[in-house]
Design an enzyme around this catalytic site. Structure first.
Site, PDB file in Angstrom:
ATOM      1  N   GLN A 323       0.939  -1.083  -0.080  1.00  0.00           N
ATOM      2  CA  GLN A 323       0.071   0.201  -0.061  1.00  0.00           C
ATOM      3  C   GLN A 323       0.844   1.309  -0.151  1.00  0.00           C
ATOM      4  O   GLN A 323       0.494   2.139  -0.556  1.00  0.00           O
ATOM      5  CB  GLN A 323      -0.937  -0.091   1.117  1.00  0.00           C
ATOM      6  N   GLU A 324       1.868   1.192   0.576  1.00  0.00           N
ATOM      7  CA  GLU A 324       2.982   2.530   0.951  1.00  0.00           C
ATOM      8  C   GLU A 324       3.588   2.848  -0.397  1.00  0.00           C
ATOM      9  O   GLU A 324       3.717   3.911  -0.846  1.00  0.00           O
ATOM     10  CB  GLU A 324       3.893   2.133   2.035  1.00  0.00           C
ATOM     11  N   SER A 325       4.069   1.504  -1.125  1.00  0.00           N
ATOM     12  CA  SER A 325       5.221   1.969  -2.328  1.00  0.00           C
ATOM     13  C   SER A 325       5.032   1.042  -3.224  1.00  0.00           C
ATOM     14  O   SER A 325       5.789   1.065  -4.359  1.00  0.00           O
ATOM     15  CB  SER A 325       6.695   1.943  -1.642  1.00  0.00           C
ATOM     16  N   TYR A 450      -7.102   3.491   2.845  1.00  0.00           N
ATOM     17  CA  TYR A 450      -5.793   2.991   3.299  1.00  0.00           C
ATOM     18  C   TYR A 450      -5.906   1.655   4.135  1.00  0.00           C
ATOM     19  O   TYR A 450      -5.395   0.702   3.526  1.00  0.00           O
ATOM     20  CB  TYR A 450      -4.859   3.999   4.162  1.00  0.00           C
TER      21      TYR A 450
END
Ligand code: GLU
Length: 488
Positions: A323-325, A450
């Site tokens: 999800q972050e990168s 998120y």
């Protein structure tokens, strides 16, 4: 042998006597005999409590029961477990290979409850008794993206269509056949509904039918699937019981469902399995599955090492990283966060990460940061809500989550439940609300997507990585859930 003959002749003599009695007297005798039998035989509920075991038959599928990283899990499993706990007995769960076997097990009393995403149909009600509905679903015609979309039952004619034998889908098709005599299909008891969907996804079958709840979960594993049209109006799913004179367990189940409906547990469990699927981006799923195959193997050892160090599951850490990168070590955001786990410079410094674009350092640092968030969520928040709140904290900061909990309390919600806190988070963008909080304004709607995305990634990873690990018990005698869990 001679004893048997004596007994038989005694019965015959009694019958002769009975037939010679006036009808009223005979009725009374039969009634007395029935009452005596009932008095001797404890109710099913009493027997279950006496033996200390509730036997539940289910199916092995994403909507019912499967093995996750912590052992048995699934929507029906959680409900059944809660029911067994409420009766103070152990849960013995098993999943035969076909839907037919599930229905037979309940009908014959080999299982006490059938908890298998069963649709309540008129035909089934002839020989089974259904508990309160816990979900409403429609039957969806499923096809593969890129193929012609069918619009009505007539479009199914002449195509390869397979459904489960004895399913509500087969029953619906049989109904429709009266209107569309050329309608034909294959009924199989050698597959689970998910396998039929896989066959459509792979082009081995033109169409399958899935309940809407199954499709909502299964499309995450097979993003090329599409739903065409509904074959019926919404129909209820419910637990099935044997249809006989003993209502004790059935009534206990009615009381149980009334309780979990009132105290929010049913919503919580529904949300645990279906909550994330509604907002998920399906194009993203396809890319995710592709990336799991091509990119994850490079990073998995570090996620596993980080899991070892922090006791957070590696699948969850990998889901956060994605999800972050999108597992890109060179990712950088306009606000200056960097690396696989997107750490700020301050956080990185704090965690002893000196090179944020080093994936190993970033993953271990990010895991420690997540574990720190998790440990600061108040003790009264239990799992899985703790994890969802910790994820939201990873996203926008713990202070804002504490503020949202406060707002939740003020609005009469439960600050220990993620669904309630989630509903309050967007208020942190409104001055009326954030002006009263300790940490002020936050982009409060961000954690909703998120957390939902991470839950989807996490669930897909669990499914992919845990499936082949354990054989599913097919018969009640092979294993109880405790036995199974102990083997994990
Ligand atoms: N709800 C369906 C039934 O009761 C389950 C079968 C399926 O999902 O394929 O028959």
């Amino acid at each position: 042998m001679s004893r048997l003959r004596t007994a038989a002749s005694k019965i015959r003599a009694a019958l002769r006597l009975a037939t010679s009695l006036p009808a009223r007297l005979m009725g009374a005798a039969v009634l007395a005999l029935l009452l005596a039998t009932c008095a001797q035989r404890p109710s099913l509920l009493a027997q279950i409590k006496q033996l200390g075991v509730l036997r539940v038959v289910t199916r092995n599928s994403p909507t019912t029961f499967y093995f996750g990283p912590h052992g048995p899990t699934g929507f029906e499993y959680d409900l059944a477990r809660l029911f067994a706990d409420s009766l103070g007995v152990r849960l013995e769960i098993y999943a035969p290979l076909s839907l037919t076997d599930v229905l037979t097990a309940v009908g014959k009393g080999h299982a006490d409850v059938g908890a298998a995403g069963l649709s309540v149909t008129a035909a089934r009600e002839q020989h089974l008794r259904f508990g309160p509905p816990y979900q409403y679903v429609t039957q969806k015609v499923i096809y593969r993206n890129g193929e012609a979309e069918p619009n009505s039952p007539a479009d199914l004619i002449g195509h390869r269509l397979t459904v489960l034998a004895d399913s509500s889908h087969a029953a619906r098709l049989a109904d429709l056949k009266r209107q569309y005599p050329a309608l034909a299909w294959t009924a199989t008891d050698a597959a689970e509904s998910q396998e039929l969907l896989a066959q459509v996804a792979h082009g081995d079958l033109d169409y399958a039918i899935a309940d809407s709840n199954e499709f909502a979960l299964d499309r995450r594993y097979y993003p090329e699937l599409r739903a065409a049209f509904d074959l019926n109006k919404p129909e209820p799913l419910a637990w099935a019981f044997r249809r006989n004179g003993d209502l004790s367990l059935y009534q206990a189940a009615i009381a149980f469902f009334a309780r979990i409906r009132a105290d929010g547990k049913l919503t919580q469990i529904t949300n645990r399995y279906y909550g994330a699927s509604e907002v998920f981006d399906y194009v993203g799923t396809r890319t995710f599955i592709h990336d799991v195959k091509t990119m994850l193997p490079r990073y998995q050892p570090w996620f596993e090492a980080a899991a070892e160090k922090t006791s957070v599951e590696w699948q969850l850490l990998a889901a956060i990283g994605y999800q972050e990168s999108h597992w890109n070590p060179h990712a950088v955001s306009p606000t200056g966060v960097r690396g696989v786990m997107m750490l700020t410079l301050d956080t990185a410094g704090d965690l002893g990460v000196d090179n944020r674009i080093n994936p190993k350092q970033s993953i271990i640092g990010g895991a420690q940061y997540f574990a720190r968030m998790e440990s600061r969520i108040p003790a009264e928040v239990s799992e899985p809500d703790r994890t969802w709140m910790a994820l939201a904290a990873y996203n926008i900061g713990l202070g804002h989550i504490m503020d949202a909990r406060e707002i939740t309390r003020e609005r009469g919600g439960n600050p220990n439940r993620w669904i309630d806190v989630r509903a309050s988070l967007p208020l942190l963008t409104e001055k009326k609300w954030y002006s009263q909080t300790k940490y002020g304004y936050a982009r409060g709607d961000e954690p909703l997507i998120y957390v939902a995305n991470i839950r989807s990634y996490y669930s897909i990873l669990n499914w992919i990585t845990s499936r082949p690990k354990e054989p599913v018990p097919e018969a009640p005698t092979t294993a109880s859930n405790e036995d199974v869990a102990a083997k994990q």
